[in-house]
Design a protein around this motif. Sequence first.
Motif, PDB file in Angstrom:
ATOM      1  N   ILE A 191      41.574  48.430  45.645  1.00 10.84           N
ATOM      2  CA  ILE A 191      40.433  47.748  46.295  1.00 10.84           C
ATOM      3  C   ILE A 191      39.947  46.556  45.590  1.00 10.84           C
ATOM      4  O   ILE A 191      40.116  45.467  45.809  1.00 10.84           O
ATOM      5  N   LYS A 236      40.808  42.828  46.476  1.00 10.41           N
ATOM      6  CA  LYS A 236      39.848  41.694  46.294  1.00 10.41           C
ATOM      7  C   LYS A 236      39.806  40.668  45.203  1.00 10.41           C
ATOM      8  O   LYS A 236      39.101  39.590  45.235  1.00 10.41           O
ATOM      9  N   LYS A 260      41.125  37.305  43.398  1.00  8.62           N
ATOM     10  CA  LYS A 260      41.522  36.020  43.878  1.00  8.62           C
ATOM     11  C   LYS A 260      42.999  35.615  43.343  1.00  8.62           C
ATOM     12  O   LYS A 260      43.501  34.888  43.913  1.00  8.62           O
ATOM     13  N   PRO A 317      46.045  40.295  52.488  1.00 14.59           N
ATOM     14  CA  PRO A 317      45.299  41.486  52.466  1.00 14.59           C
ATOM     15  C   PRO A 317      46.077  42.795  53.266  1.00 14.59           C
ATOM     16  O   PRO A 317      46.475  43.920  52.849  1.00 14.59           O
TER      17      PRO A 317
END
Length: 256
Positions: free
Chosen positions: A65, A69, A71, A137
Amino acid sequence: MNALPSTQANAWPSKVPEVTLGFWLIKIAATTLGETGGDAVSMSMNLGYLAGTGIFAAIFLAAVIAQVKAKKFHPFLYWATIVATTTVGTTLADFVDRSLGIGYAGGSSILLALLLGSLFAWHRTLGSVSVSTVNSPNAEAFYWVTIMFSQTLGTALGDWTAGAAGLGYTGAALVFGALLAVTAATYCWTRVSRTLLFWIAFILTRPLGAVVGDYLDKPLAAGGLALSRYSASITLFVFIIACILLLRQRAARTMH
């Protein structure tokens, strides 16, 4: 400054590293740490394979996760996630092979089916399983699930080869080392799909790490060096940190 080629200009930032010699060196160390670390929790702490799998699965999920997430590419986060896949792969493979009584052959067959199924679903959904396309993702999710299955399969293959096949830890390490050498030679001197060779090498480094890890911490009577799982894990951890700091880790270029 020269303009980038159109294929490079359209490249998206990546959160996975370039595949270099340093990548494979850290990968092998990480898979070895996964073996010693997984055994330390499930065996040395006497928590059992199921509890160990639950603990490492939670860590793996949290790491994935965080990775999705993020960047941009963070070397420590990436390799922490890789180590998480190797530890959960170790305890999960041991649980399937031993606690469920399926055996190494049955466990390896199930895990191979899961790995191939993950690759098939990834290709069917996104059109490619190349790491150069991990730029969304969805692609990252497939990437990490596939890696987790490959790490678990590699653990089962390593245990099967060293144990049931009777090669011992040294013999199994030589076998997987030789297979990796053949894969490297194929990469250098043929035009075989680089994507195929990457996944073959990625899978093979796991059983190599598994048998090396077992060699370090298993009893002398079982053909190991009887080193402490804790000290072996700490040494490998320090080695990985040093490699990340000393070997330049750059994000791979992915294509839209």
